[in-house]
Design an enzyme around this catalytic site. Sequence first.
Site, mmCIF file in Angstrom:
data_model
loop_
_atom_site.group_PDB
_atom_site.id
_atom_site.type_symbol
_atom_site.label_atom_id
_atom_site.label_comp_id
_atom_site.label_asym_id
_atom_site.label_seq_id
_atom_site.Cartn_x
_atom_site.Cartn_y
_atom_site.Cartn_z
ATOM 1 N N SER A 249 0.805 -1.213 0.000
ATOM 2 C CA SER A 249 0.000 0.000 0.000
ATOM 3 C C SER A 249 0.843 1.271 0.000
ATOM 4 O O SER A 249 1.739 1.400 -0.828
ATOM 5 C CB SER A 249 -0.942 -0.055 1.193
ATOM 6 O OG SER A 249 -2.113 0.617 0.889
ATOM 7 N N HIS A 390 -7.633 -5.849 1.087
ATOM 8 C CA HIS A 390 -6.445 -5.002 1.029
ATOM 9 C C HIS A 390 -5.563 -5.333 2.230
ATOM 10 O O HIS A 390 -5.888 -4.969 3.365
ATOM 11 C CB HIS A 390 -6.898 -3.543 1.089
ATOM 12 C CG HIS A 390 -5.778 -2.558 1.079
ATOM 13 N ND1 HIS A 390 -4.938 -2.397 -0.003
ATOM 14 C CD2 HIS A 390 -5.360 -1.660 2.005
ATOM 15 C CE1 HIS A 390 -4.063 -1.447 0.273
ATOM 16 N NE2 HIS A 390 -4.283 -0.989 1.485
HETATM 17 C C1 GCU Z 1 -5.493 4.670 1.884
HETATM 18 C C2 GCU Z 1 -4.968 5.407 0.670
HETATM 19 C C3 GCU Z 1 -4.180 4.492 -0.249
HETATM 20 C C4 GCU Z 1 -3.137 3.739 0.532
HETATM 21 C C5 GCU Z 1 -3.775 3.033 1.701
HETATM 22 C C6 GCU Z 1 -2.807 2.289 2.622
HETATM 23 O O1 GCU Z 1 -6.496 3.791 1.494
HETATM 24 O O2 GCU Z 1 -6.060 6.004 0.011
HETATM 25 O O3 GCU Z 1 -3.573 5.232 -1.280
HETATM 26 O O4 GCU Z 1 -2.443 2.866 -0.293
HETATM 27 O O5 GCU Z 1 -4.455 3.968 2.511
HETATM 28 O O6 GCU Z 1 -1.665 2.699 2.771
HETATM 29 O O7 GCU Z 1 -3.239 1.302 3.219
#
Ligand code: GCU
Length: 409
Positions: A249, A390
């Site tokens: 992420s 995620h």
């Molecule tokens: C949020 C953000 C993402 C990122 C994520 C994370 O959802 O919008 O761009 O990748 O956090 O770091 O888990």
Amino acid sequence: LVLISNLCFSQIANYDESKASPYPFPDVLTGVDGKKIITIKQWEANRWALLNLFAENVYGTTPKLALKQHFVINKTQIDALNGKAIQKQVSVFFDDYPQLSPINILLYVPKGVENPPIFIGLNFEGNHSLIADTAIYMTKNWMIDFRKDSTIIKNNRALEASRGAAGIETWPFEKIVSAGFAVATAYCGDIEPDYSEGWKTSLRGVIGNREVNTWGAMGAWAWGLSRILDYVETDKDIDSKKAIVVGHSRLGKAAFWAAAQDTRFAAYISNESGEGGVALSKRWYGETVEIINKNFPHWFSEKFKFYNNNVASLPIDQHQLVALIAPRPIYVSSAEGDQWSDPTGEFLSIKKAEPIYQLYHRKTLAESARPPVNQPIGSYIRYHYRSGKHYMNLYDWEQYLKFAAEVIR
Ligand code: GCU
């Protein structure tokens, strides 16, 4: 009408594939000077100018500093992970800036393996959150309260109860060393705490305010990853020429920028890095440039905000950053339950970078469309679309270990 569609594009997350590609993507085989790239030589002559476009427009420029640093090995356990590994805890100190937090590295080296390759990556909640082991240093630095559980994190500081709280799946150390790899991780907040004022205690702050507008937290984290590699280069127990930088992420975005800038990293793994990571910015699907800049104003350069409502004019897109990883191996993974990161945009980003891998005669993906769930594809360039949320989990790591065994060792 144009205005209305621009507004929609930038502020709203679209999930309709038929509307996802309103703008053309820059051609990876056209150099920054507008000339066609046909040879490796022409590509390499173009490399710095292209990297600078990413610095200028997206991440900000990492200052060129010859910082004095030294490494302190604080603790070594010779029988960690059920006797399979040596555990070291190493701090990187910055002699010119004693007010900076050291970067505290947790390192496992497999026993009985000569010159193991190494996975390097940052973590979200501190080294101590990854495995329940009271010997692991618990960070005192500011921390996001992801879990909203005051028994674990209070006033943005980690409490004893947060030991092991992240679960072993995100960094399954024992699995990694059992496969013959070393692994090093550090808390991202040692480098820069993840909030809009975090720059004040990071290198961005201590080298002077004037630098704040030129690079963001992504740049600082990427810089920190290179400092971990600096230490690894001094550790005789590890093959530093085989360092794979990995991140999930936001930390996958940082690892991406680190790999593009620092070619000492031998390979890059993107776990759902999404917008500002491997996903194409000019696609309108999931998170957009405007949404990410509004929610996380400290992550990228100030200039990146200029494209909030104007992404069509961005002179580059993320597939060109994938191309800047070439000819090194790359693994990109997406998840079905993470449409926010735009799985198709992540897949297409590799596809659009492939002509550069082809210049180097590297094997590209046979598939032209994203595969179904849980069916990894490719070899040197690899991709999977995992079922589930995620997250970086055991399934992901199993694929990364296979990949690393095949392309790095
Ligand atoms: C949020 C953000 C993402 C990122 C994520 C994370 O959802 O919008 O761009 O990748 O956090 O770091 O888990």
